[in-house]
Design a protein around this motif. Sequence first.
Motif, short mmCIF file in Angstrom:
data_model
loop_
_atom_site.label_atom_id
_atom_site.label_comp_id
_atom_site.label_asym_id
_atom_site.label_seq_id
_atom_site.Cartn_x
_atom_site.Cartn_y
_atom_site.Cartn_z
N ILE A 1 0.86 -1.18 0.00
CA ILE A 1 0.00 0.00 0.00
C ILE A 1 0.90 1.23 0.00
CG2 ILE A 1 -1.83 1.26 1.20
CD1 ILE A 1 -2.73 -1.42 0.16
N GLU A 2 0.93 1.97 -1.10
CA GLU A 2 1.70 3.21 -1.18
C GLU A 2 0.83 4.27 -1.83
OE1 GLU A 2 2.26 3.56 -4.55
OE2 GLU A 2 1.80 1.49 -4.95
N LEU A 3 1.31 5.50 -1.80
CA LEU A 3 0.46 6.61 -2.23
C LEU A 3 0.12 6.58 -3.70
CD1 LEU A 3 1.89 9.48 -0.02
CD2 LEU A 3 -0.48 8.74 -0.14
N GLY A 4 0.87 5.82 -4.50
CA GLY A 4 0.51 5.69 -5.90
C GLY A 4 -0.78 4.91 -6.10
N LEU A 5 -1.17 4.09 -5.08
CA LEU A 5 -2.40 3.31 -5.17
C LEU A 5 -3.64 4.16 -4.92
CD1 LEU A 5 -3.67 0.43 -5.39
CD2 LEU A 5 -3.39 0.26 -2.91
N ALA A 6 -3.51 5.21 -4.11
CA ALA A 6 -4.66 6.02 -3.73
C ALA A 6 -5.37 6.66 -4.93
CB ALA A 6 -4.24 7.09 -2.72
N PRO A 7 -4.67 7.29 -5.89
CA PRO A 7 -5.38 7.87 -7.03
C PRO A 7 -6.15 6.84 -7.84
CG PRO A 7 -3.14 8.72 -6.89
CD PRO A 7 -3.23 7.60 -5.92
N PHE A 8 -5.62 5.62 -7.93
CA PHE A 8 -6.31 4.56 -8.67
C PHE A 8 -7.63 4.22 -8.01
CE2 PHE A 8 -6.82 -0.17 -8.57
CZ PHE A 8 -7.45 -0.28 -9.81
N ILE A 9 -7.64 4.06 -6.69
CA ILE A 9 -8.88 3.71 -6.00
C ILE A 9 -9.86 4.89 -6.04
CG2 ILE A 9 -9.85 3.15 -3.74
CD1 ILE A 9 -7.45 1.43 -3.21
N GLU A 10 -9.35 6.10 -5.90
CA GLU A 10 -10.22 7.28 -5.99
C GLU A 10 -10.89 7.35 -7.36
OE1 GLU A 10 -7.72 10.24 -2.95
OE2 GLU A 10 -7.36 10.26 -5.12
N ARG A 11 -10.11 7.11 -8.41
CA ARG A 11 -10.69 7.15 -9.77
C ARG A 11 -11.70 6.03 -9.96
NH1 ARG A 11 -9.62 4.37 -14.28
NH2 ARG A 11 -7.70 3.45 -13.42
N SER A 12 -11.39 4.84 -9.44
CA SER A 12 -12.30 3.71 -9.59
C SER A 12 -13.63 3.98 -8.91
CB SER A 12 -11.66 2.44 -9.01
OG SER A 12 -10.46 2.12 -9.70
N LEU A 13 -13.60 4.56 -7.71
CA LEU A 13 -14.84 4.90 -7.01
C LEU A 13 -15.62 5.97 -7.76
CD1 LEU A 13 -13.52 4.96 -3.33
CD2 LEU A 13 -14.97 3.21 -4.37
N ARG A 14 -14.91 6.97 -8.26
CA ARG A 14 -15.59 8.04 -8.99
C ARG A 14 -16.26 7.53 -10.26
NH1 ARG A 14 -11.58 10.87 -9.16
NH2 ARG A 14 -10.80 10.42 -11.26
N GLU A 15 -15.57 6.70 -11.01
CA GLU A 15 -16.15 6.17 -12.24
C GLU A 15 -17.29 5.21 -11.94
OE1 GLU A 15 -12.94 4.45 -14.41
OE2 GLU A 15 -12.10 6.39 -15.05
N ALA A 16 -17.19 4.46 -10.84
CA ALA A 16 -18.28 3.56 -10.46
C ALA A 16 -19.56 4.34 -10.16
CB ALA A 16 -17.87 2.72 -9.25
N GLU A 17 -19.42 5.46 -9.47
CA GLU A 17 -20.59 6.30 -9.18
C GLU A 17 -21.17 6.88 -10.46
OE1 GLU A 17 -19.09 9.17 -6.49
OE2 GLU A 17 -18.72 7.74 -4.86
N GLU A 18 -20.30 7.34 -11.36
CA GLU A 18 -20.77 7.94 -12.61
C GLU A 18 -21.49 6.92 -13.49
OE1 GLU A 18 -17.22 9.50 -14.26
OE2 GLU A 18 -17.13 11.25 -12.92
N ASN A 19 -21.05 5.66 -13.43
CA ASN A 19 -21.65 4.61 -14.27
C ASN A 19 -22.81 3.90 -13.59
OD1 ASN A 19 -19.73 5.13 -16.27
ND2 ASN A 19 -18.28 3.65 -15.40
N GLY A 20 -23.20 4.38 -12.41
CA GLY A 20 -24.35 3.79 -11.72
C GLY A 20 -24.11 2.38 -11.24
#
Length: 461
Positions: free
Chosen positions: A57-76
């Motif tokens: 777990i390093e800080l490079g992983l955080a943007p990936f999870i943030e983007r995945s959550l954001r796209e999941a919300e946008e795609n319903g």
Amino acid sequence: MRISSNLRRAGGRALLAATALGAVLGLGPMGVERAAAQDLPPRAAGPVVRVPVTGVIELGLAPFIERSLREAEENGARAVILEIETPGGRVDAAQRIVNALSDAEVPVYAFVNRRAYSAGAMIALATDRVYMVPGAVIGAATPVDGQGEKAPEKIVSAMRSEMRALAEARGLDPRIAEAMVDEEIEIPGVVEKGKLLTLTAEEAAGVGYAVEVADWDALLAELDLEGAAVNVAEINWAESVVRFLTHPVVAPMLLSLGFLGLLIELKTPAFGLAGVVGGTSLALFFGSHMLVGLAGWEELILLGIGLVLLGVEIFVVPGFGLFGVGGILALLASIYLSLVGHLATGVDYSYAAGALSAVILLVLVSAWALIRALPQSGRFARSGILLGESMTRDRGYLSAAVRSDLVGAVGVAVTDLRPVGTGKFGDEKIDVTAEDSWISAGTPIRIVRSEGYRHVVRAEG
């Protein structure tokens, strides 16, 4: 996130109720679907997003999870499932991921397959519910320093509070979460004092911390998501590059290359390959750390101040003094702060100090080796990049062309040759050197050798 999750679970119960009611009233499947669709939110028909959380777990992983959550919300999406297999990592990276999970507007579940240690346990507890396969484990979340020893009590207390808060938010026994951090906590029947708590899937299910499922398909059945489409989130090329550049091994190497390149460039007369490599390495280091939130404008300003002070020391002020010391300190401070981050723990401070010390040692050793080895390198000497200690006649510098046409010419000494003087050959006066004795003016002389500007003569007759 908790309210929206409850609403969605209520929607699932409404779907079951609508199905039962349809059977009683004799409604066909289409009628049941239409009746249920009026009660369910639009997200009910969306996909399931499977997000891998693997490796350190390093800080490079955080943007990936943030983007995945954001796209999941946008795609319903109907749900996001984090598939966790990690030995742990940076606490500040886990905190950033926990914040993203807390702000998510879609249900998020953790699927521990097979390990969720340390920071991974914190991330799992931040989801709506934890599911574990048989043989999986979760816990061992005590922070350690750079030598692998338990961190100071201040750091342990902060981590203990984080885990307790996550457990309380989910209605779980907070003492169990604390026992994963601090071995001094005793829970009768669960863990004795002096042992750090790590739960198997069966044990976690027994204390209400997880639900044991056989595999991925069983997890979907448990969540009533069997028919949902599953989209696997993938790290894009930019996130892969950033994770690579911020890796604990790669980042110090970039710093070492950067400083070595600049050091070599200062020793060469013009800007070349070494300067390009050094500048590019430093740009990659600070650029990637800015993207993951480790470096900010403060670190860049310190870097700029350090470079300016070193430039003044090198090009304006002779010698090495206040400007040079200040420049080096500013550079080291900018690097140290960019390695630490803004939500650092004692582990991160230890890592930053160790990495910076390793970089300094590597640069000093490499510089010493280059200074000693390069001047003796025949390849560099032959290429003209570096000058050797000596030069042969065929490669040496000649201030005048060799006058081989004068060899054998007979003239007269215009001045006494003691042993250097002037001789006249036809209408041309030439500086000459007597071969082995002084020669008086007016003596006939003959040129026996011509060596550029040096013409060796011998008395004739």
